[in-house]
Design a protein around this motif. Structure first.
Motif, PDB file in Angstrom:
ATOM      1  N   ARG A  65       0.856  -1.195   0.000  1.00 43.33           N
ATOM      2  CA  ARG A  65       0.000   0.000   0.000  1.00 43.33           C
ATOM      3  C   ARG A  65       0.889   1.241   0.000  1.00 43.33           C
ATOM      4  O   ARG A  65       1.570   1.528   0.982  1.00 43.33           O
ATOM      5  CB  ARG A  65      -0.912  -0.005   1.210  1.00 43.33           C
ATOM      6  N   VAL A  66       0.854   1.960  -1.113  1.00 45.61           N
ATOM      7  CA  VAL A  66       1.689   3.147  -1.296  1.00 45.61           C
ATOM      8  C   VAL A  66       0.806   4.385  -1.302  1.00 45.61           C
ATOM      9  O   VAL A  66      -0.126   4.484  -2.105  1.00 45.61           O
ATOM     10  CB  VAL A  66       2.498   3.069  -2.610  1.00 45.61           C
ATOM     11  N   LEU A 102       1.856  -3.095  -6.368  1.00 43.98           N
ATOM     12  CA  LEU A 102       1.566  -1.863  -5.634  1.00 43.98           C
ATOM     13  C   LEU A 102       0.079  -1.528  -5.679  1.00 43.98           C
ATOM     14  O   LEU A 102      -0.554  -1.629  -6.729  1.00 43.98           O
ATOM     15  CB  LEU A 102       2.357  -0.690  -6.217  1.00 43.98           C
ATOM     16  N   VAL A 155      -1.903   1.795  -5.033  1.00 39.13           N
ATOM     17  CA  VAL A 155      -1.570   3.211  -4.905  1.00 39.13           C
ATOM     18  C   VAL A 155      -2.796   4.031  -4.539  1.00 39.13           C
ATOM     19  O   VAL A 155      -3.856   3.907  -5.164  1.00 39.13           O
ATOM     20  CB  VAL A 155      -0.947   3.735  -6.220  1.00 39.13           C
ATOM     21  N   ALA A 172      -0.785   2.988   5.319  1.00 37.36           N
ATOM     22  CA  ALA A 172       0.131   2.792   4.192  1.00 37.36           C
ATOM     23  C   ALA A 172       1.369   2.011   4.619  1.00 37.36           C
ATOM     24  O   ALA A 172       1.800   2.077   5.773  1.00 37.36           O
ATOM     25  CB  ALA A 172       0.533   4.142   3.613  1.00 37.36           C
ATOM     26  N   ALA A 190       4.149   2.339   2.514  1.00 41.52           N
ATOM     27  CA  ALA A 190       5.222   3.131   1.921  1.00 41.52           C
ATOM     28  C   ALA A 190       4.627   4.435   1.408  1.00 41.52           C
ATOM     29  O   ALA A 190       3.403   4.546   1.243  1.00 41.52           O
ATOM     30  CB  ALA A 190       5.875   2.359   0.783  1.00 41.52           C
ATOM     31  N   VAL A 245       5.279   8.085  -1.241  1.00 38.71           N
ATOM     32  CA  VAL A 245       6.005   8.899  -2.200  1.00 38.71           C
ATOM     33  C   VAL A 245       5.485  10.316  -2.010  1.00 38.71           C
ATOM     34  O   VAL A 245       4.293  10.575  -2.184  1.00 38.71           O
ATOM     35  CB  VAL A 245       5.798   8.430  -3.654  1.00 38.71           C
ATOM     36  N   LYS A 284       9.002   2.783   7.843  1.00 38.93           N
ATOM     37  CA  LYS A 284       8.385   2.700   6.515  1.00 38.93           C
ATOM     38  C   LYS A 284       9.246   3.499   5.531  1.00 38.93           C
ATOM     39  O   LYS A 284       9.889   4.474   5.917  1.00 38.93           O
ATOM     40  CB  LYS A 284       6.964   3.262   6.540  1.00 38.93           C
ATOM     41  N   LEU A 289      10.874   3.201  -7.591  1.00 41.50           N
ATOM     42  CA  LEU A 289       9.825   2.253  -7.224  1.00 41.50           C
ATOM     43  C   LEU A 289      10.393   0.867  -6.893  1.00 41.50           C
ATOM     44  O   LEU A 289       9.871   0.191  -6.006  1.00 41.50           O
ATOM     45  CB  LEU A 289       8.779   2.148  -8.333  1.00 41.50           C
ATOM     46  N   LEU A 295      11.654   1.356  -3.365  1.00 42.02           N
ATOM     47  CA  LEU A 295      10.518   1.522  -2.465  1.00 42.02           C
ATOM     48  C   LEU A 295       9.814   0.187  -2.222  1.00 42.02           C
ATOM     49  O   LEU A 295       9.436  -0.128  -1.090  1.00 42.02           O
ATOM     50  CB  LEU A 295       9.533   2.539  -3.051  1.00 42.02           C
ATOM     51  N   THR A 296       9.677  -0.610  -3.267  1.00 40.44           N
ATOM     52  CA  THR A 296       9.032  -1.916  -3.141  1.00 40.44           C
ATOM     53  C   THR A 296       9.861  -2.851  -2.263  1.00 40.44           C
ATOM     54  O   THR A 296       9.324  -3.519  -1.376  1.00 40.44           O
ATOM     55  CB  THR A 296       8.789  -2.534  -4.534  1.00 40.44           C
ATOM     56  N   GLY A 312       9.746  -1.475   1.250  1.00 42.74           N
ATOM     57  CA  GLY A 312       8.375  -1.590   1.760  1.00 42.74           C
ATOM     58  C   GLY A 312       8.045  -2.997   2.202  1.00 42.74           C
ATOM     59  O   GLY A 312       7.482  -3.211   3.281  1.00 42.74           O
TER      60      GLY A 312
END
Length: 189
Positions: A7-8, A38, A40, A72, A74, A76, A104, A168, A171-172, A175
């Motif tokens: 969950r971003v 993801l 989003v 969430a 993560a 951005v 996170k 990404l 982040l993935t 995360g």
């Protein structure tokens, strides 16, 4: 657990009238949503009626925002560079959550007029480090005056799409790793 989407929350970090931030966030979120790993969600700070001063007791808007941050895995942060920093409403919103940011990952999409938002990103890294969040090394920078835009939307150049992909990917990984760590043992600061 790897099959559970990460969950971003993409945070629109400017509240100015006439901002480019919402168009940039939509552009980024569209690219992030192309990844099936993801899920989003976009959080627009302009949609929260935050108080002008930090109150003794959290308002419903503050509680709603903190709950969205807590849900969430993560983040951005999409935001401009104003006067070599990031906007005050973004700092205020960041401060309305605390434990919700911890352990996170946070990525950045930044922009400026004649800059790519480097100074804003570097200051945000310091803020998120103090909140025990992990910031991504790679980020996406856009210059409003440097031909990076086609009207109001960023151009999909090979370099820009590589920057989005690299951020990404990081982040993935972070995360998923931090989500697993929080489930195995609650984070303590």
């Amino acid at each position: 657990m790897a099959s559970t989407p990460l969950r971003v929350a993409v945070i629109i970090g400017s509240t100015r009238a006439g901002r480019a931030c919402d168009a940039i966030a939509r552009w980024f979120a569209e690219r992030a949503r192309r990844r099936e790993e993801l899920a989003v969600d976009v959080l627009d700070l302009a949609g929260y009626a935050f108080p002008a001063r930090y109150p003794a007791q959290a308002t419903p808007a503050m509680c709603r925002f903190a709950a969205a941050i807590g849900a969430a895995d993560a983040f951005v942060v999409v935001g401009p560079e104003y006067n070599r920093s990031f906007p005050a409403p973004l700092k205020q919103a960041i401060d309305f959550a605390y434990d919700e940011w911890q352990a996170k990952p946070v990525g950045f999409v930044s922009y400026g007029s004649g800059s790519t938002g480097f100074h804003a990103v570097e200051q945000l890294r310091t803020v998120f480090c103090a909140l025990h969040a992990v910031t991504m090394r790679d980020w996406v920078g856009l210059d409003l005056l440097g031909g990076d835009f086609d009207g109001c939307t960023p151009r999909d150049t090979d370099d820009r799409l590589r920057a989005v992909g690299a951020m990404l990917d990081q982040l993935t990984w972070w995360g998923r790793t931090l989500r697993q760590g929080r489930r195995a043992q609650p984070y303590v600061s």
